[in-house]
Design an enzyme around this catalytic site. Structure first.
Site, PDB file in Angstrom:
ATOM      1  N   LEU A   1      29.802 -53.626  11.438  1.00 13.11           N
ATOM      2  CA  LEU A   1      30.334 -53.619  10.076  1.00 13.11           C
ATOM      3  C   LEU A   1      29.257 -53.195   9.075  1.00 13.11           C
ATOM      4  CD1 LEU A   1      32.775 -56.064   8.471  1.00 13.11           C
ATOM      5  CD2 LEU A   1      30.640 -55.598   7.289  1.00 13.11           C
TER       6      LEU A   1
ATOM      7  N   GLN B   1      28.652 -49.515   9.151  1.00 15.04           N
ATOM      8  CA  GLN B   1      29.722 -48.778   8.484  1.00 15.04           C
ATOM      9  C   GLN B   1      29.654 -48.932   6.973  1.00 15.04           C
ATOM     10  OE1 GLN B   1      31.718 -46.984  10.386  1.00 15.04           O
ATOM     11  NE2 GLN B   1      33.128 -46.196   8.837  1.00 15.04           N
ATOM     12  N   GLU B   2      29.353 -50.136   6.503  1.00 10.89           N
ATOM     13  CA  GLU B   2      29.411 -50.434   5.073  1.00 10.89           C
ATOM     14  C   GLU B   2      28.204 -49.907   4.303  1.00 10.89           C
ATOM     15  OE1 GLU B   2      31.496 -51.963   2.992  1.00 10.89           O
ATOM     16  OE2 GLU B   2      33.090 -52.464   4.391  1.00 10.89           O
ATOM     17  N   SER B   3      27.007 -50.201   4.777  1.00 14.44           N
ATOM     18  CA  SER B   3      25.805 -49.902   3.989  1.00 14.44           C
ATOM     19  C   SER B   3      24.745 -49.110   4.730  1.00 14.44           C
ATOM     20  CB  SER B   3      25.173 -51.213   3.509  1.00 14.44           C
ATOM     21  OG  SER B   3      24.651 -51.942   4.614  1.00 14.44           O
TER      22      SER B   3
ATOM     23  N   TYR C   1      38.395 -46.661   9.413  1.00 11.50           N
ATOM     24  CA  TYR C   1      37.398 -47.724   9.230  1.00 11.50           C
ATOM     25  C   TYR C   1      37.531 -48.759  10.341  1.00 11.50           C
ATOM     26  CZ  TYR C   1      35.166 -51.721   6.808  1.00 11.50           C
ATOM     27  OH  TYR C   1      34.385 -52.801   6.470  1.00 11.50           O
TER      28      TYR C   1
END
Length: 773
Positions: free
Chosen positions: A644, A647-649, A755
């Site tokens: 996660l 993917q996010e940051s 996502y």
């Protein structure tokens, strides 16, 4: 002029091709957060990395053994290595200087330069010169670059070129002449050999010497450099300064019309105006079309409106068309009203189809599907070949997909594929039709369309899903287990690390060993993957690799990749070298981005076929101990947490998204404050979310709460993490899915669906790489 409605250049369809096939989470959803030259003495040997992988199609899909590049040491490589070693301790100081350019950082590097001799001093002076130039302190930059050239030879081409650049920018063009004259002879193989003549010519132009600029440029015009926009722009300036308006205007026109997105195009327009050489209406129209196609709608609209003011070359029909062009820009900028459309002129060419398209889009946006359908039917009757009908059909299919009207969505998508089989939307629309037939349990038609998808659109992103779900039809509906196995094996062979290949291998484990029939004809269209022949043993004697490492010592980060790419063998190791250089000074995010942007087909290559160091950089584990600890405290899989964050940051602790999500796990300040309050913290600040310790502690707690809200279903929680709770609850409420993979594929927001699939796929990649199964 009779334009009708034909944009010059790339069509709108090509512009929109990458937008996905459905409404994204930003449309009608409440966001919780948003994701944010040759080398001497080269020999090739084989290195034992990975076995050949053989898939369901026999010899097809095999992966070659990784190659090792051997470069013999040379006097140049030894000299560069000594320079790199001598300046190794400079790297953290130089990187801090480039990042902050604070007084303390400057003083630190200045002190280093004063206390070290030779190449170490030269590297520090390069760092200082680069920082001065970024701060527009050109005189100081030029001076310190000159010192770097005197103190060391390893990066003397950088010192000379960047020093000349500072001299020109600082208004001392004559200082650049000696640095750039015969640059290629003094620095053979340098990164700056192609651009040094252009900089020299600009130096002459700054000194009002166009004759010397032309003498530098004209011998190079017929070579490779002659096609570059910066070369042509400088040559045009030289002609202009020498009084040759005709040649200058020809070059400027070519840049403005032929390379409208280049940085030189706007300058070309200004110079044409300065010479009082007007652009034709046709040229201006072509440029405006290019701006539209590149999604620069505000610029395009301004140019269309300006064109309307031409009183001599335009017919009334031309002005009407321009009025409609500008309205299309308003639509994309969300400034178009129904009144605006009603006041558009009535035309009889393709612009009339465009007006209908605009009306249909307003009807869609305002929730009037019947009106939308009537307009599309009119377009089918009156303008059956218009690109605007193509747009309207795709938009209508997406509208009904969101409304969960599977029958109407299927009709719109099918009509698009039948009328426009070569549309850029065709692969997506075709897959929608196939998938919606599956969802409506029209299994024979779904099976036919899925095989057709594989055969007609073999390069499409939809192929892994088509292979998996066609296999499921063979398994669940047709009870042809052997053919299902063929499809799952083909999927695993060509898309081994995809979300659907992982699901396919789960089905293979369930089915076990069974006799398989001859592969279905559609499988012959599945494409093989070309192995990139990567090696994990860097050629440490390669001069370009050593220079790249030395550039990192001096903080010249933007030149690291181009320098590496000068090596003839860099395709086998360049991305690894670049990522390891970034990682060496704590730039984990840039290392990951280097891997992700390399173009290497990681998700189509078995883990065993690629050296492990590549996987560890592609799927890094910064802050791993805390990720494990916080994940365990919240009963989470640490690989899910890492996936996660990736993917996010991309593990950027300072990331702040446009949606105001902060830090590693991209938490909203309001979410962070609420979670901190539950933990007893009364004075929470959003800046605390940029602390990885705080962000991980709160982020894992938030993820746990989200999973619990959805009864432990990770897929639902991830979808909500991206799209918000409201749409996810609506999708769950439909409650006619056979299993979770069917629910995931049915997510109508492209961004959210991809996502969820990406994080679940990457979790399995982490497990495979680090043995966490």
């Amino acid at each position: 002029m009779g334009w009708g409605f034909r944009f010059v250049g790339v069509s709108l369809l090509a512009v929109l091709a990458g937008q996905g096939f459905a409404q994204t989470a930003s449309e009608g959803a409440i966001h919780k957060k948003k994701p944010a030259a040759s080398t001497a003495g080269v020999k090739t040997k084989t290195a034992g990395h990975g076995a050949a992988a053989k898939g369901a199609r026999g010899a097809k899909g095999r992966h070659a053994v990784a190659a090792r590049v051997v470069v013999k040491a040379t006097p140049e490589s030894r000299r560069l290595t000594l320079a790199f070693t001598a300046s190794a301790q400079l790297r953290p100081m130089a990187q801090q200087l480039i990042a902050t350019r604070s007084a303390a950082a400057y003083n630190g590097v200045l002190a280093y330069a004063a206390s070290h001799p030779g190449e170490a001093a030269a590297a520090a002076e390069l760092a200082l010169g680069h920082a001065y130039a970024l701060d527009r302190r050109y005189g100081e930059a030029e001076s310190v670059f000159r010192q770097a050239s005197q103190h060391g030879q390893s990066l003397s081409d950088y010192a000379d070129y960047l020093g000349a650049q500072a001299a020109v920018q600082g208004g001392r063009a004559s200082d650049a002449y000696g640095l750039l004259d015969h640059f290629a002879e003094r620095h053979p193989g340098s990164l700056f050999v192609p651009t040094a003549p252009i900089l020299l010519a600009n130096a002459y132009l700054t000194a009002n010497d166009p004759g010397s600029a032309l003498r530098v440029l004209l011998p190079l015009q017929s070579g490779l450099a002659g096609g570059h926009t910066d070369f042509r722009f400088t040559l045009a300036k030289a002609y202009q300064a020498s009084g040759n308006v005709q040649q200058a205007a020809s070059l400027y026109r070519g840049l403005y019309v032929g390379d409208p997105l280049s940085s030189e195009a706007d300058g070309a327009k200004k110079q044409l105006a300065a010479m009082n050489v007007p652009l034709t209406v046709s040229e201006r129209k072509q440029h405006a079309d290019a701006m539209f196609n590149a999604k620069h709608y505000e610029i395009a609209q301004e140019e269309y409106r300006a064109l309307q003011k031409d009183e001599y070359e335009l017919t009334p029909a031309d002005r009407d068309a321009l009025d409609i062009y500008a309205a299309v820009c308003d639509l994309h900028m969300k400034k178009l009203s129904r009144g605006d459309v009603e006041h558009l002129p009535v035309t009889g060419d393709d612009s009339a189809a465009l007006k209908m398209y605009l009306q249909s889009e307003l009807a869609r946006n305002e929730g009037r599907p019947d009106e939308h359908d009537q307009l599309v039917q009119q377009m089918l009757t009156q303008y059956p070949h218009s690109r605007w009908l193509e747009e309207a059909l795709y938009s209508g299919g997406n509208m009904y997909l969101i409304k969960r009207d599977q029958v109407r969505a299927t009709e719109e998508y099918t009509e698009l594929v039948e009328v426009f089989p070569h549309s850029v939307y065709a692969p997506s629309a075709h897959w929608h039709a196939a998938w919606l037939n599956y969802r409506m349990r029209r299994y024979p038609e779904a099976a036919r369309l899925m095989d057709e998808q594989i055969m007609n659109y073999p390069a499409g992103v939809e192929i892994p899903g088509a292979l998996y779900w066609r296999g499921r039809l063979y398994e669940d509906v047709e009870h042809n287990l052997g053919q299902a196995i063929n499809y799952y094996k083909a999927l695993s062979a060509s898309y081994v690390n995809s979300y659907y290949a992982i699901l396919g291998r789960q089905r293979l484990a369930v089915l076990g060993n069974q006799q398989t029939p001859e592969a279905a004809p559609a499988l012959a269209s599945v494409r093989d993957v070309n192995d990139p022949h990567l090696t994990d043993e860097l050629p440490d004697n390669d001069p370009h690799l050593i220079k790249a490492r030395l550039l990192a010592n001096a903080g010249l980060n933007e030149y690291i990749r181009p320098e590496i790419q000068l090596s003839a063998t860099s395709a086998q190791w360049g991305v690894l070298a670049e990522a390891e250089i970034y990682e060496s000074f704590g730039e984990d995010t840039r290392a990951l981005q280097a891997m992700k942007h390399s173009g290497l087909p990681f998700f189509s290559l078995p883990v065993s076929a690629v050296p492990s160091v590549y996987w560890q950089l592609e799927f890094p584990r910064p802050y791993w101990e805390q990720i494990q600890s916080d994940s365990q405290a919240n009963e989470l899989d640490p690989y899910l947490t890492a996936s996660l964050i990736r993917q996010e940051s991309e593990f950027n602790t300072n990331a702040v998204s446009k949606a105001n999500a902060w830090g590693l796990m991209q938490l909203l300040p309001s979410t962070g404050k609420s979670l901190a309050k539950k933990k007893g913290e009364k004075h929470f600040s959003a800046n605390e979310l940029l602390n990885p310790t705080t962000n991980l502690a709160l982020g894992t707690a938030d993820l746990r709460l989200s999973i619990d809200r959805y009864g432990g279903q990770v897929e639902y929680a991830l979808a909500a993490y991206n799209a918000g709770d409201t749409p996810v609850r609506q999708w769950i409420a439909i409650n006619d899915y056979k299993d979770l993979p069917e629910w995931v594929e049915s997510i109508p927001y492209t961004e959210t669906r991809e996502y969820v699939q990406s994080i679940l796929r990457n979790r399995e990649m982490y497990r495979a790489i680090y043995g966490g199964k």
